[in-house]
Design a protein around this motif. Structure first.
Motif, mmCIF file in Angstrom:
data_model
loop_
_atom_site.group_PDB
_atom_site.id
_atom_site.type_symbol
_atom_site.label_atom_id
_atom_site.label_comp_id
_atom_site.label_asym_id
_atom_site.label_seq_id
_atom_site.Cartn_x
_atom_site.Cartn_y
_atom_site.Cartn_z
ATOM 1 N N SER A 129 0.829 -1.203 0.000
ATOM 2 C CA SER A 129 0.000 0.000 0.000
ATOM 3 C C SER A 129 0.864 1.254 0.000
ATOM 4 O O SER A 129 1.908 1.292 0.668
ATOM 5 C CB SER A 129 -0.886 -0.012 1.246
ATOM 6 N N ASP A 130 0.417 2.283 -0.744
ATOM 7 C CA ASP A 130 1.188 3.526 -0.700
ATOM 8 C C ASP A 130 0.511 4.586 0.141
ATOM 9 O O ASP A 130 0.992 5.704 0.256
ATOM 10 C CB ASP A 130 1.511 4.037 -2.112
ATOM 11 N N CYS A 131 -0.623 4.231 0.738
ATOM 12 C CA CYS A 131 -1.236 5.134 1.711
ATOM 13 C C CYS A 131 -2.009 4.293 2.729
ATOM 14 O O CYS A 131 -2.931 3.570 2.372
ATOM 15 C CB CYS A 131 -2.169 6.120 1.019
ATOM 16 N N VAL A 132 -1.580 4.383 3.985
ATOM 17 C CA VAL A 132 -2.208 3.571 5.027
ATOM 18 C C VAL A 132 -2.918 4.492 6.021
ATOM 19 O O VAL A 132 -2.327 5.441 6.533
ATOM 20 C CB VAL A 132 -1.157 2.716 5.780
ATOM 21 N N THR A 133 -4.181 4.194 6.269
ATOM 22 C CA THR A 133 -4.951 4.971 7.234
ATOM 23 C C THR A 133 -5.416 4.035 8.347
ATOM 24 O O THR A 133 -5.927 2.951 8.059
ATOM 25 C CB THR A 133 -6.208 5.584 6.564
ATOM 26 N N VAL A 134 -5.219 4.455 9.575
ATOM 27 C CA VAL A 134 -5.704 3.650 10.698
ATOM 28 C C VAL A 134 -6.712 4.483 11.462
ATOM 29 O O VAL A 134 -6.382 5.560 11.965
ATOM 30 C CB VAL A 134 -4.550 3.240 11.644
ATOM 31 N N ARG A 135 -7.939 4.023 11.504
ATOM 32 C CA ARG A 135 -8.970 4.735 12.260
ATOM 33 C C ARG A 135 -9.295 3.890 13.474
ATOM 34 O O ARG A 135 -9.598 2.712 13.352
ATOM 35 C CB ARG A 135 -10.215 4.925 11.399
ATOM 36 N N SER A 136 -9.218 4.511 14.646
ATOM 37 C CA SER A 136 -9.376 3.693 15.839
ATOM 38 C C SER A 136 -10.118 4.427 16.955
ATOM 39 O O SER A 136 -9.989 5.642 17.111
ATOM 40 C CB SER A 136 -7.986 3.270 16.347
ATOM 41 N N ARG A 137 -10.896 3.666 17.683
ATOM 42 C CA ARG A 137 -11.545 4.223 18.861
ATOM 43 C C ARG A 137 -11.337 3.241 20.001
ATOM 44 O O ARG A 137 -11.707 2.060 19.901
ATOM 45 C CB ARG A 137 -13.026 4.422 18.584
ATOM 46 N N ALA A 138 -10.723 3.733 21.060
ATOM 47 C CA ALA A 138 -10.435 2.860 22.200
ATOM 48 C C ALA A 138 -11.750 2.489 22.887
ATOM 49 O O ALA A 138 -12.679 3.294 22.931
ATOM 50 C CB ALA A 138 -9.511 3.562 23.175
ATOM 51 N N TYR A 139 -11.809 1.280 23.418
ATOM 52 C CA TYR A 139 -13.005 0.839 24.121
ATOM 53 C C TYR A 139 -13.269 1.761 25.305
ATOM 54 O O TYR A 139 -12.371 2.042 26.097
ATOM 55 C CB TYR A 139 -12.838 -0.607 24.602
ATOM 56 N N GLY A 140 -14.473 2.245 25.400
ATOM 57 C CA GLY A 140 -14.825 3.125 26.520
ATOM 58 C C GLY A 140 -14.556 4.597 26.242
ATOM 59 O O GLY A 140 -14.953 5.444 27.029
ATOM 60 N N ALA A 141 -13.866 4.903 25.143
ATOM 61 C CA ALA A 141 -13.555 6.310 24.850
ATOM 62 C C ALA A 141 -14.671 6.933 24.020
ATOM 63 O O ALA A 141 -15.384 6.249 23.296
ATOM 64 C CB ALA A 141 -12.226 6.413 24.108
ATOM 65 N N GLU A 142 -14.791 8.252 24.132
ATOM 66 C CA GLU A 142 -15.823 8.973 23.386
ATOM 67 C C GLU A 142 -15.357 9.275 21.964
ATOM 68 O O GLU A 142 -16.127 9.230 21.015
ATOM 69 C CB GLU A 142 -16.140 10.305 24.088
ATOM 70 N N GLU A 143 -14.067 9.633 21.864
ATOM 71 C CA GLU A 143 -13.589 10.140 20.575
ATOM 72 C C GLU A 143 -12.714 9.102 19.845
ATOM 73 O O GLU A 143 -12.155 8.198 20.458
ATOM 74 C CB GLU A 143 -12.816 11.457 20.766
ATOM 75 N N ALA A 144 -12.657 9.283 18.528
ATOM 76 C CA ALA A 144 -11.847 8.400 17.693
ATOM 77 C C ALA A 144 -10.783 9.225 16.978
ATOM 78 O O ALA A 144 -10.930 10.441 16.833
ATOM 79 C CB ALA A 144 -12.738 7.702 16.679
ATOM 80 N N TYR A 145 -9.706 8.534 16.549
ATOM 81 C CA TYR A 145 -8.628 9.255 15.866
ATOM 82 C C TYR A 145 -8.185 8.511 14.612
ATOM 83 O O TYR A 145 -8.351 7.291 14.498
ATOM 84 C CB TYR A 145 -7.436 9.453 16.805
ATOM 85 N N GLU A 146 -7.626 9.310 13.724
ATOM 86 C CA GLU A 146 -7.190 8.747 12.453
ATOM 87 C C GLU A 146 -5.695 9.001 12.267
ATOM 88 O O GLU A 146 -5.242 10.135 12.362
ATOM 89 C CB GLU A 146 -7.979 9.408 11.326
ATOM 90 N N TRP A 147 -4.979 7.953 12.031
ATOM 91 C CA TRP A 147 -3.523 8.024 11.780
ATOM 92 C C TRP A 147 -3.340 7.786 10.299
ATOM 93 O O TRP A 147 -3.954 6.873 9.744
ATOM 94 C CB TRP A 147 -2.870 6.921 12.612
ATOM 95 N N LYS A 148 -2.513 8.568 9.666
ATOM 96 C CA LYS A 148 -2.403 8.418 8.215
ATOM 97 C C LYS A 148 -0.959 8.606 7.787
ATOM 98 O O LYS A 148 -0.277 9.511 8.280
ATOM 99 C CB LYS A 148 -3.287 9.476 7.546
#
Ligand code: ADP
Length: 627
Positions: A129-148
């Motif tokens: 892959s030449d572009c990897v995106t990781v979208r994650s939300r920790a269990y119990g957390a309100e917000e999610a984040y995207e790593w790219k």
């Protein structure tokens, strides 16, 4: 938004991944699935401990989602997820980067070996892959984040929307080139194959929508396509399968992936038991001792599963120290999931399992020794030291378990032999097992003390490891036969007649021997006529429990107190040098004194010890040469 830089080592690894000519690109999927499975394990374990969370085992799954047109492949899990910090810390650096010791900057080939050796987890995504995106939300957390990240330039992290806990890794698959057909990683057949090959035993369903076709209702020749969600893996862990259903290849692959070894294991031990303790164990003996095996850093232990859920990464209580080289896992339904480390130590069930495993490992080693001698010798070169320490430790408590697994070099067989083999070959009137110590077989071979035994056709064990003599002393005897150090112990090899002559000789030379002892000025406890020398004029032996070899070893240890063996200088009464000494006695006592010191120095050198005053020694020899 500004791009963040990868840590130096991660950047190098990334470069490697991106430009790799690595042929097993497909492993990226295995790595991502295994991360997903670990993340679910973590959450599942937590929910089991916390009680009522509303989550049940059936809710957990890993999904593979594709968009062939957009060249997008998604691996999604509903595991523990990652917080913003975790995204940063886990994906910004390579977890085990310490073990990635890059040797050569330019040599592509060596680099590729590194990939094969360690399995580089998440980063392998960049192979396809030449572009990897990781979208994650920790269990119990309100917000999610995207790593790219698009690779080596860096990565960004930003808040994003995500409805549920867990992680999705979104890969933009590289465009096809003339040599490389990356599109295969979007194809149903290929993906199914890869999952089957590497991830079949993952314990959560790996689901993928698969296009199928069927006859249209009411029609005889018209087909329509529809999608159906398939589970691609069988979910049975390897260790729960029947031995007969598992190929050697599968065992090896499992081991290499799970324990990050680039070599196949030397031995696989797969055992299942029911009864007082019900468990499956899958154990491996690595074909090479890890670099840190003989250091304090090495941690022994087996992975511990309770009914298929991992509860401990390294459970030390399952292995005795002398079998610490064994790697593997134990899965038992008798263990409670909520058990704490402290409780585990006292767990009766665990003790029973550990006892069984010890017996099993021992019997496997014995059968290797009997049926595959070469393999066993290879094993022993790796781990023999550990077995010998095992005999010595805990006041010899484990000698019965270990004594028949030991090998020592034999003077007559010129190879490694067991104590049993030695005793089986002993002469009828031979009472003891003879051994000699030194830093190498070659050095021992030259010890003057070995001559007499060779002459009498007696086999000796040559001990070259520091721990050897300590281990034998701990054994005390084998099969009722005492161990005797040919340099120090009373060998009792003389005939009655020889004993008589010796006694007379001592009587006759009492004064001379006394003089020599005084001449050595406290360096030796005694000067005696030797019963063990043939062609050499002198040798050193000791009195009391500490031999010269033990003195060397003990004094090499970082302890305050130094020990000293009680030295005895033995002189060969049948050697011409002895006549010289007799002749000088009472005539030229100065010279006799000097000779006593010379002989003592020679004896030290032959034992591999240092001469106390090398300059004086050299001067004395020069004087002799001038005479
Ligand atoms: P490894 O899995 O060998 O530790 P990776 O580079 O594959 O190394 O992953 C680094 C870390 O990122 C993991 O240890 C884990 O903590 C985290 N991680 C990776 N994938 C996931 C995921 N799908 N869900 C939660 N955490 C993850």
């Amino acid at each position: 938004m500004a791009l963040k830089q990868f840590k130096a080592e991660s950047k190098r690894l990334l470069d490697l991944m991106i430009n790799s000519i690595y042929t097993h690109r497909e492993i990226f999927l295995r790595e991502l699935i295994s991360n997903a499975s670990d993340a679910i394990d973590k959450l599942y374990y937590r929910t089991l401990q916390d009680g009522d969370t509303g989550l049940s085992r059936d809710d957990f799954a890993i999904e593979i989602v594709r968009d062939e047109k957009e060249r997008i492949l998604i691996i999604r899990d509903n595991g523990c997820g990652m917080t913003k910090d975790e995204l940063e810390n886990n994906l910004g650096v390579i977890a085990k980067s310490g073990s990635l010791n890059f040797k050569s900057e330019n040599e592509q080939k060596e680099d590729i070996d590194i990939i094969g050796q360690f399995g580089v987890g998440f980063y392998s995504a960049f192979m396809v892959s030449d572009c990897v995106t990781v979208r994650s939300r920790a269990y119990g957390a309100e917000e999610a984040y995207e790593w790219k990240s698009k690779g080596a330039e860096g990565y960004s992290i930003a808040a994003c929307e995500k409805a549920d806990h867990g992680t999705e890794v979104i890969l933009k698959i590289k465009p096809d080139t003339e040599e490389e057909h990356y599109s295969e990683f979007l194809e149903t057949y290929r993906l199914k194959n890869i999952v089957k090959k590497y991830s079949d035993y993952i314990r959560y369903p790996i689901k993928m929508d698969v296009e199928k076709s069927r006859l249209k209702e009411g029609s005889k020749d018209e087909y329509e396509t529809y999608t159906e969600t398939e589970v691609l893996n069988s979910m049975v862990p390897l260790w729960r399968k029947n031995r007969s259903e598992i190929t050697e290849e599968e065992y090896n692959q499992f081991y290499q992936e799970k324990f990050h070894d680039y070599q196949k294991p030397q031995k696989v031990i797969h055992s299942s038991t029911e009864g007082t303790a019900t468990y499956n164990a899958l154990l491996f003996i690595p074909s090479k001792a890890p670099m840190d095996f003989y250091t304090r850093d090495y941690e022994k232990g087996l992975q511990l599963y309770s009914n298929g859920v991992m509860i401990m990464e390294k459970c030390p209580d399952l292995l005795p120290d002398y079998f610490s080289f064994v790697r593997g896992l134990v899965d038992s339904q008798d263990l409670s999931l909520n058990i704490s480390r402290e409780m585990l130590q006292h767990d009766r069930q665990l003790k029973i399992i550990a006892g069984r495993l010890e017996k099993k490992i021992k019997s496997e080693l014995e059968s290797m020794l009997q049926n595959e001698r070469e393999e066993y010798e290879k094993f022993f070169r790796n781990y023999g030291l550990q077995l010998k320490y095992g005999v010595y430790m805990d006041y010899g408590m484990h000698r019965d378990v270990l004594q028949d697994l030991l090998l020592f070099y034999s003077s007559s067989e010129k190879k490694l032999v067991t104590l049993k083999e030695y005793v089986g070959r002993m002469k009828e009137d031979q009472k003891a097992i003879y051994y000699a110590c030194g830093e190498s077989v070659e050095r021992i071979e030259q010890l003057p003390q070995t001559e007499l035994l060779k002459d009498k056709g007696l086999e000796m064990l040559y001990l070259t490891d520091n721990v050897d003599e300590f281990a034998l002393r701990m054994l005390m005897n084998y099969d009722g036969k005492e161990f005797k150090n040919i340099s120090t112990d009373d060998l009792g090899l003389e005939t009655e007649e020889e004993k008589e002559t010796a006694k007379k000789q001592v009587e006759e030379n009492k004064e001379l021997l006394g003089f020599l002892k005084d001449a050595l000025d406290g360096k030796v406890k005694e000067v005696v006529l030797s019963q063990r020398l043939k062609s050499h004029p002198v040798c050193l032996s000791t009195e009391g429990g500490i031999s010269l070899e033990m003195e060397k070893v003990l004094n090499a240890m970082p302890t305050e107190e130094k020990v000293k063996a009680q030295r005895v200088l033995e002189i060969n009464a049948n050697h011409p040098v002895f006549q010289t000494l007799t002749a000088l006695h009472g005539k030229d006592d100065e010279k006799l004194k000097a000779y006593a010191n010379l002989l003592y120095s020679q004896a030290l050198l032959m034992e591999g010890l240092q001469v106390e005053d090398p300059v004086a020694f050299s001067n004395q020899i020069c004087e002799l040469m001038v005479e």
